[in-house]
Scaffold this motif. Structure first.
Motif, PDB file in Angstrom:
ATOM      1  N   THR A  31      32.467  28.082 -61.344  1.00 60.07           N
ATOM      2  CA  THR A  31      32.711  29.501 -61.623  1.00 60.07           C
ATOM      3  C   THR A  31      33.772  30.102 -60.716  1.00 60.07           C
ATOM      4  OG1 THR A  31      30.894  30.136 -60.150  1.00 60.07           O
ATOM      5  CG2 THR A  31      30.381  29.879 -62.503  1.00 60.07           C
ATOM      6  N   GLY A  32      34.204  29.381 -59.700  1.00 63.77           N
ATOM      7  CA  GLY A  32      35.252  29.874 -58.817  1.00 63.77           C
ATOM      8  C   GLY A  32      34.768  30.819 -57.742  1.00 63.77           C
ATOM      9  N   LYS A  33      33.475  30.877 -57.536  1.00 61.88           N
ATOM     10  CA  LYS A  33      32.919  31.753 -56.508  1.00 61.88           C
ATOM     11  C   LYS A  33      32.671  30.946 -55.233  1.00 61.88           C
ATOM     12  CE  LYS A  33      30.643  34.767 -59.802  1.00 61.88           C
ATOM     13  NZ  LYS A  33      29.383  35.310 -60.277  1.00 61.88           N
ATOM     14  N   PRO A  34      32.723  31.610 -54.085  1.00 55.68           N
ATOM     15  CA  PRO A  34      32.415  30.883 -52.846  1.00 55.68           C
ATOM     16  C   PRO A  34      30.927  30.548 -52.766  1.00 55.68           C
ATOM     17  CG  PRO A  34      32.739  33.199 -52.380  1.00 55.68           C
ATOM     18  CD  PRO A  34      33.096  32.997 -53.832  1.00 55.68           C
ATOM     19  N   VAL A  35      30.631  29.469 -52.096  1.00 54.62           N
ATOM     20  CA  VAL A  35      29.234  29.063 -51.926  1.00 54.62           C
ATOM     21  C   VAL A  35      28.619  29.936 -50.849  1.00 54.62           C
ATOM     22  CG1 VAL A  35      27.681  27.177 -51.335  1.00 54.62           C
ATOM     23  CG2 VAL A  35      29.788  26.706 -52.577  1.00 54.62           C
ATOM     24  N   GLN A  36      27.589  30.673 -51.221  1.00 57.68           N
ATOM     25  CA  GLN A  36      26.903  31.530 -50.272  1.00 57.68           C
ATOM     26  C   GLN A  36      25.864  30.716 -49.511  1.00 57.68           C
ATOM     27  OE1 GLN A  36      27.565  34.728 -49.633  1.00 57.68           O
ATOM     28  NE2 GLN A  36      29.204  34.735 -51.137  1.00 57.68           N
ATOM     29  N   PRO A  37      25.786  30.854 -48.206  1.00 58.27           N
ATOM     30  CA  PRO A  37      24.769  30.113 -47.463  1.00 58.27           C
ATOM     31  C   PRO A  37      23.376  30.662 -47.722  1.00 58.27           C
ATOM     32  CG  PRO A  37      25.933  31.594 -46.010  1.00 58.27           C
ATOM     33  CD  PRO A  37      26.619  31.671 -47.340  1.00 58.27           C
ATOM     34  N   TRP A  38      22.390  29.795 -47.567  1.00 52.81           N
ATOM     35  CA  TRP A  38      21.009  30.233 -47.696  1.00 52.81           C
ATOM     36  C   TRP A  38      20.603  30.858 -46.383  1.00 52.81           C
ATOM     37  CZ3 TRP A  38      19.095  25.117 -50.218  1.00 52.81           C
ATOM     38  CH2 TRP A  38      19.321  25.174 -51.588  1.00 52.81           C
ATOM     39  N   VAL A  39      20.450  32.143 -46.390  1.00 55.48           N
ATOM     40  CA  VAL A  39      20.068  32.857 -45.176  1.00 55.48           C
ATOM     41  C   VAL A  39      18.903  33.767 -45.512  1.00 55.48           C
ATOM     42  CG1 VAL A  39      22.363  32.810 -44.134  1.00 55.48           C
ATOM     43  CG2 VAL A  39      21.734  34.692 -45.625  1.00 55.48           C
ATOM     44  N   MET A  40      18.286  34.266 -44.474  1.00 55.59           N
ATOM     45  CA  MET A  40      17.197  35.213 -44.671  1.00 55.59           C
ATOM     46  C   MET A  40      17.787  36.527 -45.156  1.00 55.59           C
ATOM     47  SD  MET A  40      14.951  34.317 -41.297  1.00 55.59           S
ATOM     48  CE  MET A  40      13.767  35.562 -41.601  1.00 55.59           C
ATOM     49  N   ARG A  41      17.190  37.112 -46.166  1.00 53.65           N
ATOM     50  CA  ARG A  41      17.712  38.339 -46.749  1.00 53.65           C
ATOM     51  C   ARG A  41      17.245  39.583 -45.999  1.00 53.65           C
ATOM     52  NH1 ARG A  41      21.291  36.413 -49.989  1.00 53.65           N
ATOM     53  NH2 ARG A  41      20.623  34.977 -51.596  1.00 53.65           N
ATOM     54  N   PHE A  42      16.417  39.427 -44.987  1.00 52.54           N
ATOM     55  CA  PHE A  42      15.939  40.563 -44.218  1.00 52.54           C
ATOM     56  C   PHE A  42      16.016  40.215 -42.745  1.00 52.54           C
ATOM     57  CE2 PHE A  42      12.333  37.843 -44.817  1.00 52.54           C
ATOM     58  CZ  PHE A  42      11.644  37.907 -43.630  1.00 52.54           C
ATOM     59  N   ASP A  43      16.010  41.229 -41.932  1.00 55.05           N
ATOM     60  CA  ASP A  43      16.053  41.055 -40.484  1.00 55.05           C
ATOM     61  C   ASP A  43      14.615  41.038 -39.968  1.00 55.05           C
ATOM     62  OD1 ASP A  43      16.766  40.895 -37.856  1.00 55.05           O
ATOM     63  OD2 ASP A  43      17.460  42.960 -37.702  1.00 55.05           O
ATOM     64  N   PRO A  44      14.140  39.932 -39.406  1.00 53.47           N
ATOM     65  CA  PRO A  44      12.752  39.899 -38.955  1.00 53.47           C
ATOM     66  C   PRO A  44      12.469  40.863 -37.808  1.00 53.47           C
ATOM     67  CG  PRO A  44      13.890  37.889 -38.315  1.00 53.47           C
ATOM     68  CD  PRO A  44      14.821  38.666 -39.193  1.00 53.47           C
ATOM     69  N   ARG A  45      13.507  41.303 -37.107  1.00 50.10           N
ATOM     70  CA  ARG A  45      13.295  42.248 -36.014  1.00 50.10           C
ATOM     71  C   ARG A  45      12.947  43.641 -36.516  1.00 50.10           C
ATOM     72  NH1 ARG A  45      18.907  41.164 -33.292  1.00 50.10           N
ATOM     73  NH2 ARG A  45      19.339  41.200 -35.503  1.00 50.10           N
ATOM     74  N   SER A  46      13.218  43.922 -37.797  1.00 50.07           N
ATOM     75  CA  SER A  46      12.942  45.252 -38.319  1.00 50.07           C
ATOM     76  C   SER A  46      11.445  45.554 -38.330  1.00 50.07           C
ATOM     77  CB  SER A  46      13.515  45.408 -39.727  1.00 50.07           C
ATOM     78  OG  SER A  46      12.866  44.513 -40.615  1.00 50.07           O
ATOM     79  N   GLY A  47      10.615  44.530 -38.483  1.00 49.23           N
ATOM     80  CA  GLY A  47       9.172  44.753 -38.424  1.00 49.23           C
ATOM     81  C   GLY A  47       8.726  45.200 -37.046  1.00 49.23           C
ATOM     82  N   PHE A  48       9.300  44.610 -36.012  1.00 48.73           N
ATOM     83  CA  PHE A  48       8.959  45.018 -34.653  1.00 48.73           C
ATOM     84  C   PHE A  48       9.444  46.433 -34.378  1.00 48.73           C
ATOM     85  CE2 PHE A  48       9.041  40.372 -34.213  1.00 48.73           C
ATOM     86  CZ  PHE A  48       7.762  40.184 -33.751  1.00 48.73           C
ATOM     87  N   ASP A  49      10.636  46.768 -34.875  1.00 48.01           N
ATOM     88  CA  ASP A  49      11.155  48.113 -34.677  1.00 48.01           C
ATOM     89  C   ASP A  49      10.285  49.153 -35.368  1.00 48.01           C
ATOM     90  OD1 ASP A  49      13.218  47.084 -33.210  1.00 48.01           O
ATOM     91  OD2 ASP A  49      14.635  47.050 -34.897  1.00 48.01           O
ATOM     92  N   ARG A  50       9.753  48.796 -36.531  1.00 46.52           N
ATOM     93  CA  ARG A  50       8.902  49.742 -37.254  1.00 46.52           C
ATOM     94  C   ARG A  50       7.634  50.041 -36.463  1.00 46.52           C
ATOM     95  NH1 ARG A  50       6.888  47.355 -42.442  1.00 46.52           N
ATOM     96  NH2 ARG A  50       5.221  46.635 -41.132  1.00 46.52           N
ATOM     97  N   PHE A  51       7.012  49.010 -35.893  1.00 48.84           N
ATOM     98  CA  PHE A  51       5.789  49.245 -35.140  1.00 48.84           C
ATOM     99  C   PHE A  51       6.067  49.849 -33.772  1.00 48.84           C
ATOM    100  CE2 PHE A  51       4.180  46.056 -38.139  1.00 48.84           C
ATOM    101  CZ  PHE A  51       3.134  46.799 -38.653  1.00 48.84           C
ATOM    102  N   ARG A  52       7.231  49.577 -33.204  1.00 53.88           N
ATOM    103  CA  ARG A  52       7.584  50.168 -31.923  1.00 53.88           C
ATOM    104  C   ARG A  52       7.814  51.663 -32.081  1.00 53.88           C
ATOM    105  NH1 ARG A  52      12.265  47.428 -30.433  1.00 53.88           N
ATOM    106  NH2 ARG A  52      10.954  45.653 -30.004  1.00 53.88           N
ATOM    107  N   SER A  53       8.395  52.081 -33.188  1.00 53.01           N
ATOM    108  CA  SER A  53       8.664  53.498 -33.397  1.00 53.01           C
ATOM    109  C   SER A  53       7.432  54.251 -33.888  1.00 53.01           C
ATOM    110  CB  SER A  53       9.802  53.673 -34.399  1.00 53.01           C
ATOM    111  OG  SER A  53       9.397  53.208 -35.670  1.00 53.01           O
ATOM    112  N   ALA A  54       6.355  53.555 -34.226  1.00 48.92           N
ATOM    113  CA  ALA A  54       5.159  54.222 -34.736  1.00 48.92           C
ATOM    114  C   ALA A  54       4.490  55.070 -33.655  1.00 48.92           C
ATOM    115  CB  ALA A  54       4.171  53.211 -35.287  1.00 48.92           C
ATOM    116  N   GLY A  55       4.601  54.681 -32.397  1.00 49.12           N
ATOM    117  CA  GLY A  55       3.975  55.431 -31.319  1.00 49.12           C
ATOM    118  C   GLY A  55       4.757  56.649 -30.898  1.00 49.12           C
TER     119      GLY A  55
END
Length: 98
Positions: A31-55
């Motif tokens: 198809t002429g598109k570049p090969v995209q690497p398989w990576v995580m689609r989310f940042d796992p640190r965002s879960g920690f930030d969510r609970f850190r900001s809860a307090g």
């Protein structure tokens, strides 16, 4: 015998992964598109930030600030109680050792 079964299943899994990877590469080339690497689609640190900001207290909305000013309360946090020095219905009790 169990080791051979495990090794064979591991080899099949690796070969299946190689086939899928090859098909992705071939489709991208076709198809002429570049090969995209398989990576995580989310940042796992965002879960920690969510609970850190809860307090931490949330910022009051504009409606909270306006209604707090109308009631004569503090506008930085409308749910804040009056100062501790204005409490009159509590008396200090002596400690148990006295």
């Amino acid at each position: 015998m169990l080791g051979l079964v495990f090794a064979a299943s591991l080899a099949v899994a690796v070969l299946l992964l190689a086939v899928v990877w090859g098909l992705r590469y071939a489709w991208a080339r076709l198809t002429g598109k570049p090969v995209q690497p398989w990576v995580m689609r989310f940042d796992p640190r965002s879960g920690f930030d969510r609970f850190r900001s809860a307090g931490q207290p949330q910022e009051p909305s504009a409606a909270d600030v306006v209604s707090a000013r109308a009631r004569g309360q503090a506008s930085d946090s409308p749910v804040r109680l009056n100062a501790a020095g204005s409490v009159t219905d509590v008396s200090v009790k002596p400690s148990r050792g006295e």
